[in-house]
Scaffold this motif. Structure first.
Motif, PDB file in Angstrom:
ATOM      1  N   PRO A 151      19.735 -51.779   2.006  1.00  0.00           N
ATOM      2  CA  PRO A 151      20.977 -52.324   2.577  1.00  0.00           C
ATOM      3  C   PRO A 151      21.136 -53.812   2.310  1.00  0.00           C
ATOM      4  O   PRO A 151      22.240 -54.352   2.381  1.00  0.00           O
ATOM      5  N   LEU A 152      20.017 -54.473   2.013  1.00  0.00           N
ATOM      6  CA  LEU A 152      19.982 -55.895   1.674  1.00  0.00           C
ATOM      7  C   LEU A 152      18.886 -56.099   0.632  1.00  0.00           C
ATOM      8  O   LEU A 152      17.950 -55.305   0.547  1.00  0.00           O
ATOM      9  N   THR A 153      18.979 -57.157  -0.126  1.00  0.00           N
ATOM     10  CA  THR A 153      17.880 -57.518  -1.014  1.00  0.00           C
ATOM     11  C   THR A 153      16.702 -57.992  -0.172  1.00  0.00           C
ATOM     12  O   THR A 153      16.871 -58.768   0.769  1.00  0.00           O
ATOM     13  N   GLY A 154      15.501 -57.516  -0.504  1.00  0.00           N
ATOM     14  CA  GLY A 154      14.351 -57.908   0.290  1.00  0.00           C
ATOM     15  C   GLY A 154      13.047 -57.819  -0.477  1.00  0.00           C
ATOM     16  O   GLY A 154      12.956 -57.143  -1.510  1.00  0.00           O
ATOM     17  N   THR A 155      12.048 -58.532   0.030  1.00  0.00           N
ATOM     18  CA  THR A 155      10.698 -58.508  -0.518  1.00  0.00           C
ATOM     19  C   THR A 155       9.800 -57.758   0.453  1.00  0.00           C
ATOM     20  O   THR A 155       9.700 -58.131   1.625  1.00  0.00           O
ATOM     21  N   LEU A 156       9.168 -56.698  -0.031  1.00  0.00           N
ATOM     22  CA  LEU A 156       8.337 -55.868   0.822  1.00  0.00           C
ATOM     23  C   LEU A 156       7.117 -56.647   1.314  1.00  0.00           C
ATOM     24  O   LEU A 156       6.387 -57.238   0.522  1.00  0.00           O
ATOM     25  N   ARG A 157       6.915 -56.617   2.632  1.00  0.00           N
ATOM     26  CA  ARG A 157       5.767 -57.288   3.231  1.00  0.00           C
ATOM     27  C   ARG A 157       4.698 -56.304   3.687  1.00  0.00           C
ATOM     28  O   ARG A 157       3.504 -56.523   3.502  1.00  0.00           O
ATOM     29  N   PHE A 191      10.599 -55.710   5.362  1.00  0.00           N
ATOM     30  CA  PHE A 191      11.008 -56.564   4.253  1.00  0.00           C
ATOM     31  C   PHE A 191      11.364 -57.955   4.767  1.00  0.00           C
ATOM     32  O   PHE A 191      11.887 -58.101   5.877  1.00  0.00           O
ATOM     33  N   ASP A 192      11.126 -58.963   3.953  1.00  0.00           N
ATOM     34  CA  ASP A 192      11.650 -60.307   4.200  1.00  0.00           C
ATOM     35  C   ASP A 192      12.953 -60.435   3.425  1.00  0.00           C
ATOM     36  O   ASP A 192      13.003 -60.144   2.219  1.00  0.00           O
ATOM     37  N   TYR A 232       1.486 -56.137   1.360  1.00  0.00           N
ATOM     38  CA  TYR A 232       1.942 -56.400  -0.003  1.00  0.00           C
ATOM     39  C   TYR A 232       2.144 -57.888  -0.271  1.00  0.00           C
ATOM     40  O   TYR A 232       2.844 -58.265  -1.212  1.00  0.00           O
ATOM     41  N   ASN A 233       1.507 -58.745   0.526  1.00  0.00           N
ATOM     42  CA  ASN A 233       1.705 -60.186   0.366  1.00  0.00           C
ATOM     43  C   ASN A 233       1.230 -60.693  -0.987  1.00  0.00           C
ATOM     44  O   ASN A 233       1.785 -61.653  -1.536  1.00  0.00           O
ATOM     45  N   ASP A 234       0.180 -60.069  -1.531  1.00  0.00           N
ATOM     46  CA  ASP A 234      -0.392 -60.554  -2.785  1.00  0.00           C
ATOM     47  C   ASP A 234       0.206 -59.885  -4.021  1.00  0.00           C
ATOM     48  O   ASP A 234      -0.152 -60.243  -5.149  1.00  0.00           O
ATOM     49  N   LYS A 235       1.073 -58.911  -3.817  1.00  0.00           N
ATOM     50  CA  LYS A 235       1.701 -58.223  -4.959  1.00  0.00           C
ATOM     51  C   LYS A 235       3.161 -57.953  -4.609  1.00  0.00           C
ATOM     52  O   LYS A 235       3.528 -56.845  -4.214  1.00  0.00           O
ATOM     53  N   PRO A 236       3.991 -58.999  -4.741  1.00  0.00           N
ATOM     54  CA  PRO A 236       5.385 -58.911  -4.297  1.00  0.00           C
ATOM     55  C   PRO A 236       6.155 -57.758  -4.932  1.00  0.00           C
ATOM     56  O   PRO A 236       6.085 -57.557  -6.144  1.00  0.00           O
ATOM     57  N   ILE A 237       6.839 -57.018  -4.093  1.00  0.00           N
ATOM     58  CA  ILE A 237       7.734 -55.953  -4.540  1.00  0.00           C
ATOM     59  C   ILE A 237       9.125 -56.320  -4.041  1.00  0.00           C
ATOM     60  O   ILE A 237       9.364 -56.345  -2.831  1.00  0.00           O
ATOM     61  N   ILE A 238      10.005 -56.653  -4.967  1.00  0.00           N
ATOM     62  CA  ILE A 238      11.360 -57.083  -4.606  1.00  0.00           C
ATOM     63  C   ILE A 238      12.335 -55.977  -4.980  1.00  0.00           C
ATOM     64  O   ILE A 238      12.352 -55.510  -6.125  1.00  0.00           O
ATOM     65  N   LEU A 239      13.130 -55.558  -4.010  1.00  0.00           N
ATOM     66  CA  LEU A 239      14.164 -54.559  -4.253  1.00  0.00           C
ATOM     67  C   LEU A 239      15.515 -55.162  -3.917  1.00  0.00           C
ATOM     68  O   LEU A 239      15.708 -55.733  -2.832  1.00  0.00           O
ATOM     69  N   ASN A 240      16.464 -55.038  -4.837  1.00  0.00           N
ATOM     70  CA  ASN A 240      17.800 -55.592  -4.634  1.00  0.00           C
ATOM     71  C   ASN A 240      18.674 -54.653  -3.823  1.00  0.00           C
ATOM     72  O   ASN A 240      18.430 -53.441  -3.769  1.00  0.00           O
ATOM     73  N   ILE A 241      19.695 -55.202  -3.207  1.00  0.00           N
ATOM     74  CA  ILE A 241      20.646 -54.386  -2.456  1.00  0.00           C
ATOM     75  C   ILE A 241      21.155 -53.249  -3.345  1.00  0.00           C
ATOM     76  O   ILE A 241      21.504 -53.461  -4.505  1.00  0.00           O
ATOM     77  N   GLY A 242      21.113 -52.038  -2.824  1.00  0.00           N
ATOM     78  CA  GLY A 242      21.579 -50.871  -3.565  1.00  0.00           C
ATOM     79  C   GLY A 242      20.503 -50.153  -4.352  1.00  0.00           C
ATOM     80  O   GLY A 242      20.713 -49.007  -4.771  1.00  0.00           O
ATOM     81  N   GLU A 243      19.340 -50.776  -4.570  1.00  0.00           N
ATOM     82  CA  GLU A 243      18.272 -50.107  -5.302  1.00  0.00           C
ATOM     83  C   GLU A 243      17.643 -49.011  -4.446  1.00  0.00           C
ATOM     84  O   GLU A 243      17.563 -49.123  -3.219  1.00  0.00           O
ATOM     85  N   GLU A 244      17.175 -47.950  -5.120  1.00  0.00           N
ATOM     86  CA  GLU A 244      16.537 -46.865  -4.393  1.00  0.00           C
ATOM     87  C   GLU A 244      15.265 -47.354  -3.709  1.00  0.00           C
ATOM     88  O   GLU A 244      14.458 -48.073  -4.294  1.00  0.00           O
ATOM     89  N   LEU A 245      15.121 -46.939  -2.469  1.00  0.00           N
ATOM     90  CA  LEU A 245      13.987 -47.308  -1.635  1.00  0.00           C
ATOM     91  C   LEU A 245      12.983 -46.161  -1.513  1.00  0.00           C
ATOM     92  O   LEU A 245      11.768 -46.348  -1.581  1.00  0.00           O
ATOM     93  N   GLY A 246      13.510 -44.958  -1.306  1.00  0.00           N
ATOM     94  CA  GLY A 246      12.659 -43.794  -1.111  1.00  0.00           C
ATOM     95  C   GLY A 246      13.517 -42.574  -0.900  1.00  0.00           C
ATOM     96  O   GLY A 246      14.737 -42.601  -1.121  1.00  0.00           O
ATOM     97  N   ARG A 247      12.863 -41.504  -0.466  1.00  0.00           N
ATOM     98  CA  ARG A 247      13.625 -40.271  -0.261  1.00  0.00           C
ATOM     99  C   ARG A 247      12.929 -39.373   0.758  1.00  0.00           C
ATOM    100  O   ARG A 247      11.725 -39.456   0.967  1.00  0.00           O
ATOM    101  N   PHE A 248      13.747 -38.545   1.384  1.00  0.00           N
ATOM    102  CA  PHE A 248      13.253 -37.495   2.258  1.00  0.00           C
ATOM    103  C   PHE A 248      13.206 -36.200   1.464  1.00  0.00           C
ATOM    104  O   PHE A 248      14.223 -35.757   0.929  1.00  0.00           O
ATOM    105  N   ASN A 249      12.038 -35.593   1.371  1.00  0.00           N
ATOM    106  CA  ASN A 249      11.940 -34.269   0.777  1.00  0.00           C
ATOM    107  C   ASN A 249      12.193 -33.266   1.903  1.00  0.00           C
ATOM    108  O   ASN A 249      11.268 -32.790   2.548  1.00  0.00           O
ATOM    109  N   MET A 250      13.431 -32.966   2.122  1.00  0.00           N
ATOM    110  CA  MET A 250      14.077 -32.377   3.292  1.00  0.00           C
ATOM    111  C   MET A 250      14.520 -33.554   4.170  1.00  0.00           C
ATOM    112  O   MET A 250      13.942 -34.633   4.123  1.00  0.00           O
ATOM    113  N   GLY A 251      15.554 -33.381   4.977  1.00  0.00           N
ATOM    114  CA  GLY A 251      16.251 -34.543   5.514  1.00  0.00           C
ATOM    115  C   GLY A 251      15.866 -35.005   6.889  1.00  0.00           C
ATOM    116  O   GLY A 251      15.191 -34.307   7.608  1.00  0.00           O
TER     117      GLY A 251
END
Length: 286
Positions: A151-157, A191-192, A232-251
């Motif tokens: 929903p927002l750009t963020g860096t995974l913590r 996320f930060d 994940y402080n030592d290996k930054p993972i940055i995801l931009n707004i709109g990028e896929e985050l994950g999924r539910f295998n069944m909802g």
């Protein structure tokens, strides 16, 4: 609780939630042509799945029911809001609730609430940045697109896997099971962002076979006996707004938490309202 609600809710307390979900996982991943086709046709017909939105419309091309359930959408079908400071919906679904986190409490339904501390795995330190902030809860029905996006750009913590039950998360159960979303098994991602910390909580439910993220893969199953965390402080993972985050295998349900005085929900964002991935559901105020 009405008699009808009791019939739908009370038996869930004694069901072997994880056993049933393991069985459903096996069935949903079966590549047997008869099994997968039967499941796919039943879901399409019963829930009214709009296959015109799917990037793959030939149901025989899906290698399993789960492959169908986590299907991709046609490119460009869900444009991400480009408005300044927009908060985009992280999923297709319906608003279960949206509002303020009051003294650490998050409203569930019909006078029921749960605490941010419980939701986030029992850590008061982890929950503190969200005290008197805002939350939104989005329920994904079986007909919906089941990938979640930022929903927002963020860096995974940090990511947290919180073991728990697997009650249904539909409206009837949400109205009648106290602390539902803080009782069910869930995966929390912190996320930060430009507006401070953001928590995205992916809540499991009965027959939700697994929750996975783009950086880890399947987080559950297996279900652990205690809270697990990944930093994940030592290996930054940055995801931009709109990028896929994950999924539910069944909802199931995704809950978003933001801090105090940093965001505001769109007017009229009320329980039961349908939302689409990428549409503006609020905006940052900082």
């Amino acid at each position: 609780m009405t008699f009808k609600e009791a019939l739908a809710t009370l038996p869930q307390y004694i069901l072997p939630h994880h056993f049933l979900s393991r069985m459903m996982r096996k069935l949903s991943r079966s590549e047997n042509t008869f099994i997968k086709t039967l499941f796919i046709k039943q879901i399409i017909n019963y829930y009214g799945v709009n296959m015109a939105e799917s990037s793959e419309q030939d149901i025989t091309a899906f290698k399993s029911f789960n492959h169908f359930f986590t299907r991709a959408l046609k490119p460009g079908l869900r444009p991400i809001s480009t408005e300044a400071n927009a908060i985009a919906s992280p999923a297709d679904g319906a608003i279960s609730q949206a509002g303020a986190i009051t003294d650490g409490n998050i409203f569930q339904a019909k006078g029921k609430s749960f605490t941010a501390v419980d939701l986030l795995g029992g850590s008061a330190e982890r929950a503190a940045p969200f005290n008197n902030g805002v939350f939104s809860t989005i329920y994904l029905a079986p007909k919906d697109y089941h990938r979640m996006h930022m929903p927002l750009t963020g860096t995974l913590r940090e990511m947290i896997h919180v073991p728990g039950r697997l009650f249904s998360v539909n409206t009837v159960t949400a109205n009648n099971v106290p602390g539902l979303f803080a009782r069910n098994e869930r995966v929390v991602a912190i996320f930060d962002t430009a507006a401070g910390p953001m928590a995205l909580v992916m809540v499991g439910a009965i027959f939700v076979c697994s929750i996975e993220t783009v950086w880890h893969g399947e987080v559950t199953p297996p279900s652990a006996s205690s809270v697990q965390t990944w930093q994940y402080n030592d290996k930054p993972i940055i995801l931009n707004i709109g990028e896929e985050l994950g999924r539910f295998n069944m909802g199931s349900t995704i809950i978003m938490l933001l801090g105090k005085d940093v965001a505001q929900w769109r007017e009229g964002l009320n329980a039961g309202q349908s939302v689409k991935l990428g549409e503006k559901i609020g905006w940052l105020t900082v």
